[in-house]
Scaffold this motif. Structure first.
Motif, PDB file in Angstrom:
ATOM      1  N   GLY A  38       0.802  -1.213   0.000  1.00  0.00           N
ATOM      2  CA  GLY A  38       0.000   0.000   0.000  1.00  0.00           C
ATOM      3  C   GLY A  38       0.835   1.262   0.000  1.00  0.00           C
ATOM      4  O   GLY A  38       1.994   1.259   0.425  1.00  0.00           O
ATOM      5  N   PRO A  39       0.257   2.363  -0.489  1.00  0.00           N
ATOM      6  CA  PRO A  39       0.976   3.643  -0.501  1.00  0.00           C
ATOM      7  C   PRO A  39       1.168   4.189   0.904  1.00  0.00           C
ATOM      8  O   PRO A  39       0.342   3.970   1.794  1.00  0.00           O
ATOM      9  N   ALA A  40       2.270   4.893   1.113  1.00  0.00           N
ATOM     10  CA  ALA A  40       2.572   5.438   2.437  1.00  0.00           C
ATOM     11  C   ALA A  40       1.746   6.686   2.702  1.00  0.00           C
ATOM     12  O   ALA A  40       1.424   7.457   1.798  1.00  0.00           O
ATOM     13  N   GLU A  41       1.385   6.875   3.956  1.00  0.00           N
ATOM     14  CA  GLU A  41       0.718   8.090   4.407  1.00  0.00           C
ATOM     15  C   GLU A  41       1.117   8.327   5.857  1.00  0.00           C
ATOM     16  O   GLU A  41       1.725   7.471   6.498  1.00  0.00           O
ATOM     17  N   LYS A  42       0.813   9.491   6.378  1.00  0.00           N
ATOM     18  CA  LYS A  42       1.150   9.818   7.758  1.00  0.00           C
ATOM     19  C   LYS A  42      -0.046   9.545   8.665  1.00  0.00           C
ATOM     20  O   LYS A  42      -1.146  10.047   8.425  1.00  0.00           O
ATOM     21  N   LEU A  43       0.172   8.735   9.715  1.00  0.00           N
ATOM     22  CA  LEU A  43      -0.842   8.484  10.727  1.00  0.00           C
ATOM     23  C   LEU A  43      -0.174   8.538  12.085  1.00  0.00           C
ATOM     24  O   LEU A  43       0.836   7.865  12.312  1.00  0.00           O
ATOM     25  N   GLY A  44      -0.707   9.346  12.973  1.00  0.00           N
ATOM     26  CA  GLY A  44      -0.118   9.457  14.301  1.00  0.00           C
ATOM     27  C   GLY A  44       1.320   9.924  14.264  1.00  0.00           C
ATOM     28  O   GLY A  44       2.110   9.568  15.148  1.00  0.00           O
ATOM     29  N   GLY A  45       1.694  10.699  13.243  1.00  0.00           N
ATOM     30  CA  GLY A  45       3.054  11.211  13.121  1.00  0.00           C
ATOM     31  C   GLY A  45       4.042  10.208  12.570  1.00  0.00           C
ATOM     32  O   GLY A  45       5.249  10.483  12.546  1.00  0.00           O
ATOM     33  N   ARG A  46       3.586   9.043  12.096  1.00  0.00           N
ATOM     34  CA  ARG A  46       4.482   8.011  11.574  1.00  0.00           C
ATOM     35  C   ARG A  46       4.127   7.668  10.136  1.00  0.00           C
ATOM     36  O   ARG A  46       2.972   7.807   9.709  1.00  0.00           O
ATOM     37  N   ASP A  47       5.119   7.186   9.394  1.00  0.00           N
ATOM     38  CA  ASP A  47       4.851   6.631   8.077  1.00  0.00           C
ATOM     39  C   ASP A  47       4.030   5.366   8.251  1.00  0.00           C
ATOM     40  O   ASP A  47       4.389   4.477   9.024  1.00  0.00           O
ATOM     41  N   ALA A  48       2.924   5.273   7.532  1.00  0.00           N
ATOM     42  CA  ALA A  48       2.004   4.154   7.718  1.00  0.00           C
ATOM     43  C   ALA A  48       1.414   3.749   6.375  1.00  0.00           C
ATOM     44  O   ALA A  48       1.534   4.463   5.372  1.00  0.00           O
ATOM     45  N   ARG A  49       0.809   2.563   6.360  1.00  0.00           N
ATOM     46  CA  ARG A  49       0.113   2.052   5.185  1.00  0.00           C
ATOM     47  C   ARG A  49      -1.247   1.522   5.613  1.00  0.00           C
ATOM     48  O   ARG A  49      -1.373   0.941   6.697  1.00  0.00           O
ATOM     49  N   VAL A  50      -2.223   1.699   4.751  1.00  0.00           N
ATOM     50  CA  VAL A  50      -3.589   1.247   5.018  1.00  0.00           C
ATOM     51  C   VAL A  50      -4.040   0.382   3.854  1.00  0.00           C
ATOM     52  O   VAL A  50      -3.818   0.727   2.696  1.00  0.00           O
ATOM     53  N   ARG A  51      -4.653  -0.748   4.165  1.00  0.00           N
ATOM     54  CA  ARG A  51      -5.137  -1.629   3.105  1.00  0.00           C
ATOM     55  C   ARG A  51      -6.323  -2.431   3.609  1.00  0.00           C
ATOM     56  O   ARG A  51      -6.476  -2.651   4.822  1.00  0.00           O
ATOM     57  N   VAL A  52      -7.132  -2.903   2.666  1.00  0.00           N
ATOM     58  CA  VAL A  52      -8.288  -3.741   2.983  1.00  0.00           C
ATOM     59  C   VAL A  52      -7.903  -5.201   2.779  1.00  0.00           C
ATOM     60  O   VAL A  52      -7.249  -5.551   1.789  1.00  0.00           O
ATOM     61  N   ALA A  53      -8.304  -6.063   3.714  1.00  0.00           N
ATOM     62  CA  ALA A  53      -8.092  -7.500   3.601  1.00  0.00           C
ATOM     63  C   ALA A  53      -9.388  -8.191   4.015  1.00  0.00           C
ATOM     64  O   ALA A  53      -9.610  -8.467   5.203  1.00  0.00           O
ATOM     65  N   GLY A  54     -10.252  -8.427   3.052  1.00  0.00           N
ATOM     66  CA  GLY A  54     -11.536  -9.058   3.340  1.00  0.00           C
ATOM     67  C   GLY A  54     -12.403  -8.190   4.229  1.00  0.00           C
ATOM     68  O   GLY A  54     -12.733  -7.054   3.881  1.00  0.00           O
TER      69      GLY A  54
END
Length: 287
Positions: free
Chosen positions: A217-233
């Motif tokens: 997944g593409p990187a984004e900022k969450l809670g001040g950290r580099d993060a990734r979000v994705r759907v799995a079922g």
């Protein structure tokens, strides 16, 4: 004669029988010690089971890879699994312990379960893309024998978590926060996982481990950290990583998941996952 005249005033005292001696059923706690610090790679004799494999310990299992083949030792589980069936394992087994097989995904993996007397089980699996199930199961049985040999010889290793490692984090603490009420559900309370490195609160769970594959997944900022979000079922996952202290070249992983109880996860579920990440990630130690 005196006892007879006193009509039962005397009694005969008999020594208590000696407790019967015999084998003691082996529980997971007796076999493995503290679940939170098990070095699962100490249960795998790599030269004997998978020569040339590279084994990486995580907080909850051991990943050993050799070419297209992956051997997984762990995690521990307690929940019932309808895929687990009886299996006539040929090797020696401690008293109270059963070795079973799982029929799940048996076209690409061979899975065994070592179930202890207290109902806790240790899962082991061998996966590859060769199509040779007999070969996979031969390796899986060898892994079972390796694990049982380490257990009976009292050679289960322990992980040491350096300063700032997420292995030291009590995962239910960051979930016990009112900022998570909307995502987790009203009235929900945190419940620790079996290994001590995961926690679930209502619809939200947090797992802390060492990553073995790069998060997608593409990187984004969450809670001040580099993060990734994705759907799995039915789940939306939000994760972040940091360098793994003591494991050069590897990264520790914090994974938040939010389940969509109505079906497949979507934008609304991921909005809750992002909200949870914004509340949890800032509470994790930084390297």
């Amino acid at each position: 004669m005196l006892c007879a005249l006193l009509a039962g005033g005397c009694a005969t005292t008999q020594a208590a029988p000696e407790p019967a001696s015999g084998p003691t059923p082996l529980t997971a706690a007796e076999a493995l010690g503290d679940f939170g610090s098990i070095d699962y790679c100490s249960l795998l004799d790599v030269p004997a089971v998978a020569p040339g494999a590279v084994a990486v310990p995580t907080f909850e299992d051991c990943h050993a890879t050799a070419g297209p083949r992956t051997i997984l030792v762990g995690p521990l589980a307690f929940d019932s699994d309808p895929n687990i069936k009886p299996y006539d394992y040929a090797g020696p087994v401690p008293d109270g312990v059963a070795v079973q097989q799982s029929m799940f995904n048996d076209r690409t993996a061979c899975t065994r379960a070592i179930t202890f007397a207290d109902g806790n089980r240790l899962d082991l699996s061998v996966a590859d893309d060769t199509g040779d199930q007999a070969a996979r199961c031969g390796v899986a049985d060898a892994a079972v024998g390796s694990a049982l040999a380490a257990i009976t010889a009292h050679k289960v290793g322990r992980l040491a978590f350096p300063e700032r490692s997420w292995g030291r984090v009590a995962p239910c603490v960051p979930l016990d926060d009112h900022d998570l009420d909307a995502a987790a559900g009203p009235g929900s309370r945190p419940s620790i996982g079996l290994s001590g490195h995961s926690c679930i609160r209502g619809k939200v769970s947090l797992k802390l481990t060492v990553e073995t594959t790069e998060p997608a997944g593409p990187a984004e900022k969450l809670g001040g950290r580099d993060a990734r979000v994705r759907v799995a079922g039915a789940f939306c996952l939000a994760d972040t990583t940091q360098p793994a202290p003591g494991l050069p070249g590897h990264r520790e992983l914090a994974e938040i998941s939010v389940v969509e109880t109505a079906g497949t996860a979507g934008d609304a579920t991921c909005a809750l996952a992002r909200s949870a990440a914004n509340a949890i990630f800032p509470r994790l130690p930084t390297p």
